[in-house]
Design a protein around this motif. Structure first.
Motif, PDB file in Angstrom:
ATOM      1  N   SER A 253      -2.023  95.516  39.295  1.00  0.00           N
ATOM      2  CA  SER A 253      -3.153  95.595  40.227  1.00  0.00           C
ATOM      3  C   SER A 253      -4.451  95.510  39.444  1.00  0.00           C
ATOM      4  O   SER A 253      -4.492  95.766  38.232  1.00  0.00           O
ATOM      5  CB  SER A 253      -3.105  96.906  41.020  1.00  0.00           C
ATOM      6  N   ALA A 278     -12.548  96.503  46.373  1.00  0.00           N
ATOM      7  CA  ALA A 278     -11.180  96.359  46.883  1.00  0.00           C
ATOM      8  C   ALA A 278     -10.227  96.407  45.704  1.00  0.00           C
ATOM      9  O   ALA A 278     -10.613  96.184  44.552  1.00  0.00           O
ATOM     10  CB  ALA A 278     -11.022  95.048  47.651  1.00  0.00           C
ATOM     11  N   THR A 279      -8.982  96.710  46.002  1.00  0.00           N
ATOM     12  CA  THR A 279      -7.930  96.696  44.983  1.00  0.00           C
ATOM     13  C   THR A 279      -6.877  95.672  45.388  1.00  0.00           C
ATOM     14  O   THR A 279      -6.413  95.675  46.539  1.00  0.00           O
ATOM     15  CB  THR A 279      -7.276  98.078  44.846  1.00  0.00           C
ATOM     16  N   TYR A 281      -3.148  94.108  44.757  1.00  0.00           N
ATOM     17  CA  TYR A 281      -1.833  94.410  44.203  1.00  0.00           C
ATOM     18  C   TYR A 281      -1.037  93.103  44.133  1.00  0.00           C
ATOM     19  O   TYR A 281      -0.815  92.448  45.161  1.00  0.00           O
ATOM     20  CB  TYR A 281      -1.116  95.435  45.069  1.00  0.00           C
ATOM     21  N   ARG A 323      -1.184  91.859  48.084  1.00  0.00           N
ATOM     22  CA  ARG A 323      -1.843  92.525  49.194  1.00  0.00           C
ATOM     23  C   ARG A 323      -3.084  93.216  48.645  1.00  0.00           C
ATOM     24  O   ARG A 323      -3.305  93.235  47.423  1.00  0.00           O
ATOM     25  CB  ARG A 323      -0.903  93.550  49.844  1.00  0.00           C
ATOM     26  N   TYR A 324      -3.893  93.780  49.520  1.00  0.00           N
ATOM     27  CA  TYR A 324      -5.108  94.455  49.036  1.00  0.00           C
ATOM     28  C   TYR A 324      -5.400  95.671  49.899  1.00  0.00           C
ATOM     29  O   TYR A 324      -4.919  95.803  51.034  1.00  0.00           O
ATOM     30  CB  TYR A 324      -6.292  93.498  49.043  1.00  0.00           C
ATOM     31  N   THR A 325      -6.202  96.557  49.334  1.00  0.00           N
ATOM     32  CA  THR A 325      -6.784  97.666  50.088  1.00  0.00           C
ATOM     33  C   THR A 325      -8.270  97.655  49.823  1.00  0.00           C
ATOM     34  O   THR A 325      -8.724  97.184  48.778  1.00  0.00           O
ATOM     35  CB  THR A 325      -6.186  99.028  49.657  1.00  0.00           C
ATOM     36  N   GLY A 326      -9.040  98.152  50.761  1.00  0.00           N
ATOM     37  CA  GLY A 326     -10.480  98.170  50.581  1.00  0.00           C
ATOM     38  C   GLY A 326     -11.164  97.152  51.469  1.00  0.00           C
ATOM     39  O   GLY A 326     -10.651  96.755  52.523  1.00  0.00           O
ATOM     40  N   SER A 328     -12.450  93.571  52.521  1.00  0.00           N
ATOM     41  CA  SER A 328     -12.063  92.166  52.289  1.00  0.00           C
ATOM     42  C   SER A 328     -13.243  91.320  51.814  1.00  0.00           C
ATOM     43  O   SER A 328     -13.042  90.276  51.177  1.00  0.00           O
ATOM     44  CB  SER A 328     -11.479  91.567  53.572  1.00  0.00           C
TER      45      SER A 328
END
Length: 373
Positions: A253, A278-279, A281, A323-326, A328
């Motif tokens: 990540s 954002a992070t 992965y 995929r990502y979190t945070g 976009s």
């Protein structure tokens, strides 16, 4: 509507006449001659074209006649001199043929038919090239045969079927050609199940695309057994050290951030900024592969090796998905490509082997173009 059409036709005719007159005034008599003929095709009563036609012909013909006389008096190479003489008579005959189409031989305009002179010039040019080609062919060496073939081709162009030029041309070509047979193609796949039938066809196609621009022909394994082929060189191909890794998967990540402007509600026209992040992965799937090709070219008569080399290749298949979190909005185009990536099925051994052979053939083609030039 009819009036507009008539005006258009008149303007075109006027423009054409002007163009012919300009060419004549500039002393471009050959172009003016053909322009006048075109004018008369459109309008047989064109007085200006009728006036220009015989004068332009006389001036252009005089120039071609002078070129022919100069060529005859020159001390250049016989073949080149005859080319110039032929070109001159060909230009004169073309002027005669152009006028004949018009059926315009009337009054004081009588273009001369140079058919006999052109025919004689063609015979002389063909005879010189033919005799020189036969003399070179008698030397019985490949380089002389190549020169002979080129000369005999010219002779056949001037006078198609001159004497036995067709037979002699084929004889020269056969003597000029170097026949190369791929006598060995060993693909050592080991315990891998691979369909490598395509490789011989690809190899021969690439080789013959080189040979067709020079004097080389390449044959496959089956052709080498035919007794009617004179083999000049043998080519051995060995593909080995073929290896494919297992599918390797790893995840990692990374963080991304971006500053975006934010308008202030307290003071009109003022802006501040804030950082969004954002992070991402990532799942990375990889298969590594490699192969080596050795080639060796041997003179069929002396059995001496005249060329050899080793060509390695490596290819890595890679598939990224994620995929990502945070936020976009913090993602770049590269980040989006990873996130939108699909975990594709892993390639087959056949597909990986094709990629390796593409690399090898690129390097092999460079080497063969340098060797067979």
């Amino acid at each position: 509507m009819k009036t507009l059409f008539r005006l258009t036709i008149l303007l075109l005719l006027f423009s054409s006449c002007q163009s012919t007159q300009k060419l004549f005034d500039k002393g471009e008599y050959g172009k003016a001659y053909y322009a006048a003929i075109n004018d008369l095709k459109k309008n047989p009563s064109d007085i200006n074209a009728q006036k220009i036609l015989p004068i332009a012909y006389q001036e252009a013909a005089a120039k071609y006649e002078q070129d022919i006389a100069t060529a005859k008096d020159s001390k250049g190479k016989r073949g080149q001199v005859l080319d110039l003489i032929y070109d001159g008579y060909e230009s004169l005959q073309k002027m005669y043929d152009a006028a004949a189409v018009l059926k315009a031989e009337s009054g004081t305009f009588h273009p001369k038919n140079y058919h006999k002179e052109l025919e004689k010039a063609a015979l002389e040019a063909a005879d010189v090239r033919y005799n020189r080609g036969i003399a070179l062919l008698a030397r019985n060496d490949r380089m002389s045969a190549r020169k002979a073939y080129d000369l005999l081709k010219i002779a056949d162009t001037y006078v198609p079927g001159y004497k036995d030029v067709i037979l002699k041309k084929q004889e020269a070509y056969d003597a000029a050609i170097t026949n190369v047979v791929v006598s060995k193609l060993d693909q050592r796949f080991g315990y891998y199940s691979i369909n490598g039938n395509f490789f011989e066809n690809d190899l021969l196609w690439n080789l013959n695309s080189i040979g067709e621009r020079s004097y080389y022909k390449f044959f496959g394994l089956s052709y080498g057994q035919q007794s009617d082929i004179r083999v000049d060189q043998f080519m051995d191909i060995n593909m080995y050290d073929i290896w494919f890794s297992n599918l390797a998967t790893n995840t990692y990540s990374y963080n991304v951030s971006k500053k975006i402007p934010v308008k202030s509600d307290k003071m009109a026209g003022s802006e501040s900024s804030r950082t969004i992040s954002a992070t991402v992965y990532v799942t990375r799937r990889v298969i590594n592969s490699r192969a080596i090709m050795d080639y060796r070219i041997t003179d069929a008569h002396t059995q001496k090796i005249i060329a050899s080399d080793r060509i390695p290749a490596q290819y890595t298949w890679e598939s990224l998905s994620g995929r990502y979190t945070g936020d976009s909005n913090a993602l770049s185009a590269r980040d989006q490509a990873i996130i939108n990536g699909v975990a594709n099925n892993k390639p087959s051994y056949d597909e990986l082997y094709r990629e390796l052979t593409r690399q090898i053939m690129t390097q092999f083609n460079f080497a063969m173009r340098d060797f067979y030039r």
